[in-house]
Design a protein around this motif. Structure first.
Motif, PDB file in Angstrom:
ATOM      1  N   ILE A 103      28.119 -12.527 -79.077  1.00  0.00           N
ATOM      2  CA  ILE A 103      29.070 -11.808 -79.941  1.00  0.00           C
ATOM      3  C   ILE A 103      29.439 -12.740 -81.094  1.00  0.00           C
ATOM      4  O   ILE A 103      29.958 -13.845 -80.873  1.00  0.00           O
ATOM      5  CB  ILE A 103      30.318 -11.381 -79.131  1.00  0.00           C
ATOM      6  CG1 ILE A 103      29.895 -10.474 -77.963  1.00  0.00           C
ATOM      7  CG2 ILE A 103      31.317 -10.653 -80.049  1.00  0.00           C
ATOM      8  CD1 ILE A 103      30.829 -10.460 -76.800  1.00  0.00           C
ATOM      9  N   ASN A 104      29.106 -12.309 -82.303  1.00  0.00           N
ATOM     10  CA  ASN A 104      29.341 -13.134 -83.489  1.00  0.00           C
ATOM     11  C   ASN A 104      30.537 -12.603 -84.269  1.00  0.00           C
ATOM     12  O   ASN A 104      30.609 -11.396 -84.532  1.00  0.00           O
ATOM     13  CB  ASN A 104      28.092 -13.108 -84.381  1.00  0.00           C
ATOM     14  CG  ASN A 104      26.883 -13.684 -83.669  1.00  0.00           C
ATOM     15  OD1 ASN A 104      27.012 -14.648 -82.904  1.00  0.00           O
ATOM     16  ND2 ASN A 104      25.715 -13.120 -83.905  1.00  0.00           N
TER      17      ASN A 104
ATOM     18  N   VAL B  51      23.206  -8.457 -78.728  1.00  0.00           N
ATOM     19  CA  VAL B  51      23.790  -9.272 -79.798  1.00  0.00           C
ATOM     20  C   VAL B  51      24.588  -8.335 -80.706  1.00  0.00           C
ATOM     21  O   VAL B  51      24.019  -7.402 -81.285  1.00  0.00           O
ATOM     22  CB  VAL B  51      22.707  -9.991 -80.639  1.00  0.00           C
ATOM     23  CG1 VAL B  51      23.341 -10.988 -81.601  1.00  0.00           C
ATOM     24  CG2 VAL B  51      21.674 -10.690 -79.756  1.00  0.00           C
ATOM     25  N   ASN B  52      25.862  -8.556 -80.786  1.00  0.00           N
ATOM     26  CA  ASN B  52      26.715  -7.714 -81.623  1.00  0.00           C
ATOM     27  C   ASN B  52      27.635  -8.583 -82.470  1.00  0.00           C
ATOM     28  O   ASN B  52      27.832  -9.768 -82.171  1.00  0.00           O
ATOM     29  CB  ASN B  52      27.557  -6.779 -80.745  1.00  0.00           C
ATOM     30  CG  ASN B  52      26.719  -5.696 -80.095  1.00  0.00           C
ATOM     31  OD1 ASN B  52      26.211  -4.803 -80.769  1.00  0.00           O
ATOM     32  ND2 ASN B  52      26.532  -5.780 -78.774  1.00  0.00           N
TER      33      ASN B  52
ATOM     34  N   VAL C  39      27.969  -3.686 -85.613  1.00  0.00           N
ATOM     35  CA  VAL C  39      29.083  -4.424 -86.222  1.00  0.00           C
ATOM     36  C   VAL C  39      30.341  -3.612 -85.951  1.00  0.00           C
ATOM     37  O   VAL C  39      30.495  -2.505 -86.471  1.00  0.00           O
ATOM     38  CB  VAL C  39      28.888  -4.583 -87.743  1.00  0.00           C
ATOM     39  CG1 VAL C  39      30.022  -5.405 -88.335  1.00  0.00           C
ATOM     40  CG2 VAL C  39      27.537  -5.211 -88.055  1.00  0.00           C
ATOM     41  N   LEU C  40      31.190  -4.136 -85.111  1.00  0.00           N
ATOM     42  CA  LEU C  40      32.410  -3.413 -84.744  1.00  0.00           C
ATOM     43  C   LEU C  40      33.562  -3.885 -85.640  1.00  0.00           C
ATOM     44  O   LEU C  40      34.003  -5.039 -85.562  1.00  0.00           O
ATOM     45  CB  LEU C  40      32.714  -3.670 -83.253  1.00  0.00           C
ATOM     46  CG  LEU C  40      33.968  -3.037 -82.659  1.00  0.00           C
ATOM     47  CD1 LEU C  40      34.010  -1.526 -82.909  1.00  0.00           C
ATOM     48  CD2 LEU C  40      34.025  -3.311 -81.159  1.00  0.00           C
ATOM     49  N   GLY C  41      34.017  -3.001 -86.497  1.00  0.00           N
ATOM     50  CA  GLY C  41      35.134  -3.340 -87.379  1.00  0.00           C
ATOM     51  C   GLY C  41      36.443  -3.310 -86.605  1.00  0.00           C
ATOM     52  O   GLY C  41      36.710  -2.354 -85.873  1.00  0.00           O
TER      53      GLY C  41
ATOM     54  N   ILE D 261      25.991 -10.956 -90.183  1.00  0.00           N
ATOM     55  CA  ILE D 261      25.653  -9.569 -89.822  1.00  0.00           C
ATOM     56  C   ILE D 261      24.130  -9.381 -89.808  1.00  0.00           C
ATOM     57  O   ILE D 261      23.574  -8.802 -88.869  1.00  0.00           O
ATOM     58  CB  ILE D 261      26.356  -8.573 -90.780  1.00  0.00           C
ATOM     59  CG1 ILE D 261      27.868  -8.608 -90.517  1.00  0.00           C
ATOM     60  CG2 ILE D 261      25.796  -7.153 -90.613  1.00  0.00           C
ATOM     61  CD1 ILE D 261      28.707  -7.795 -91.493  1.00  0.00           C
ATOM     62  N   GLY D 262      23.454  -9.918 -90.815  1.00  0.00           N
ATOM     63  CA  GLY D 262      21.985  -9.824 -90.854  1.00  0.00           C
ATOM     64  C   GLY D 262      21.363 -10.520 -89.659  1.00  0.00           C
ATOM     65  O   GLY D 262      20.444  -9.992 -89.017  1.00  0.00           O
ATOM     66  N   LEU D 263      21.874 -11.701 -89.342  1.00  0.00           N
ATOM     67  CA  LEU D 263      21.369 -12.460 -88.182  1.00  0.00           C
ATOM     68  C   LEU D 263      21.568 -11.635 -86.905  1.00  0.00           C
ATOM     69  O   LEU D 263      20.663 -11.520 -86.067  1.00  0.00           O
ATOM     70  CB  LEU D 263      22.114 -13.799 -88.097  1.00  0.00           C
ATOM     71  CG  LEU D 263      21.702 -14.797 -87.012  1.00  0.00           C
ATOM     72  CD1 LEU D 263      22.026 -16.224 -87.454  1.00  0.00           C
ATOM     73  CD2 LEU D 263      22.371 -14.524 -85.668  1.00  0.00           C
TER      74      LEU D 263
END
Ligand code: NAP
Length: 246
Positions: free
Chosen positions: A137-138, A179-180, A238-240, A162-164
């Protein structure tokens, strides 16, 4: 406490990372708390985790330094056997006009916020791939999605995260690894208060559709969700966590 495995949280001494570490410990993970400078603060976080029945340990390293990251990942595996969850949270920010950003400012921003994520993922992944299990989780940012004036270098590296995340999710999905990314909005931490004056902070709260700044717990809850079984089929997302900002 129910032992769910091991979670490594970078930048766990303060702010969002400290809250993520506490939340993961509460849900049963043994947590490796990474920090770079704030020794007293990280000790307090570990003390809090232990007082609440959790387990963990501390590892000091600068995530931009690959050898140090490799030592941290080795230490985590040696201490807790394996790494189930990696949360790449460590980060720095800086407010500057684009034309004032120096080469050193740019290089440091890339080194910590983007290469740091690369270093931790690449170091932790071989073991996850072997075990066909793992969660990464990034922590990106709303600015990585939206772009922020006077934070071009920060916005650029957070977009890079985000790209990664999206590309790596596709590559390691066949190995059962998700991976999120989480993209927080304006969260009340040192990062916000050290960089912005009170007036700017309250206008950011007003600009947020839900009418307030986010809390560190708001972000920790999203990370806990992505680490949980409830997110088994979610990857590359991508969780805002931004109160509707984006
Ligand atoms: P913070 O309060 O400034 O805390 C930053 C954390 O990162 C600290 O634990 C710090 O450790 C650690 N850190 C910094 N550089 C490091 C390095 N080179 N190696 C290892 N650890 C390092 O920031 P925060 O607001 O909690 O932010 C956490 C993450 O969320 C960052 O990635 C940030 O970009 C992102 N984010 C924050 C917001 C916000 O509004 N606050 C919004 C969007 C995204 P030491 O204390 O030991 O230096």
């Amino acid at each position: 406490m129910n032992n769910k495995g091991c979670a490594v949280v970078t930048g766990a001494s303060r702010g969002i990372g400290a809250s993520i570490a506490k939340a993961l410990a509460k849900s049963g993970y043994r947590v490796v708390l990474n920090y770079s400078h704030s020794e007293k603060a990280v000790n307090e976080v570990l003390k809090n985790i232990i007082e609440n029945g959790g387990d963990g340990c501390i590892f000091k390293c600068d995530v931009s330094k690959r050898d140090d990251v490799d030592r941290m990942i080795f230490y985590a595996k040696k201490t807790f056997g394996k790494i189930d969850v990696l949360v790449n949270n460590a980060g720095i920010s800086q407010q500057k006009l684009f034309t004032d950003i120096t080469q050193d400012d740019w290089d440091r921003m890339v080194a910590v916020n983007l290469s740091g994520v690369f270093n931790c993922c690449q170091s932790a992944l071989p073991d996850m791939i072997r075990r066909k299990n793992g969660r990464i989780i990034n922590i990106s940012s709303v600015w990585g999605v939206y772009g922020a004036s006077c934070e071009v270098h920060y916005s650029a590296v957070k977009a890079g995260v985000i790209g990664l995340t999206k590309a790596l999710a596709k590559e390691v999905a066949p190995s059962g690894i998700t991976v999120n990314a989480v993209a927080p909005g304006c969260i009340l931490t040192d990062m916000l208060t050290n960089e912005l004056d009170e007036e700017t902070i309250s206008s950011l709260a007003e600009e947020t559709p839900l009418g307030r700044l986010g809390t560190v717990e708001d972000v920790a809850k999203a990370v806990s969700f992505l680490a949980s079984d409830n997110a088994d089929f979610i990857t590359g997302q991508v969780l805002g966590v931004d109160g509707g900002f984006c």
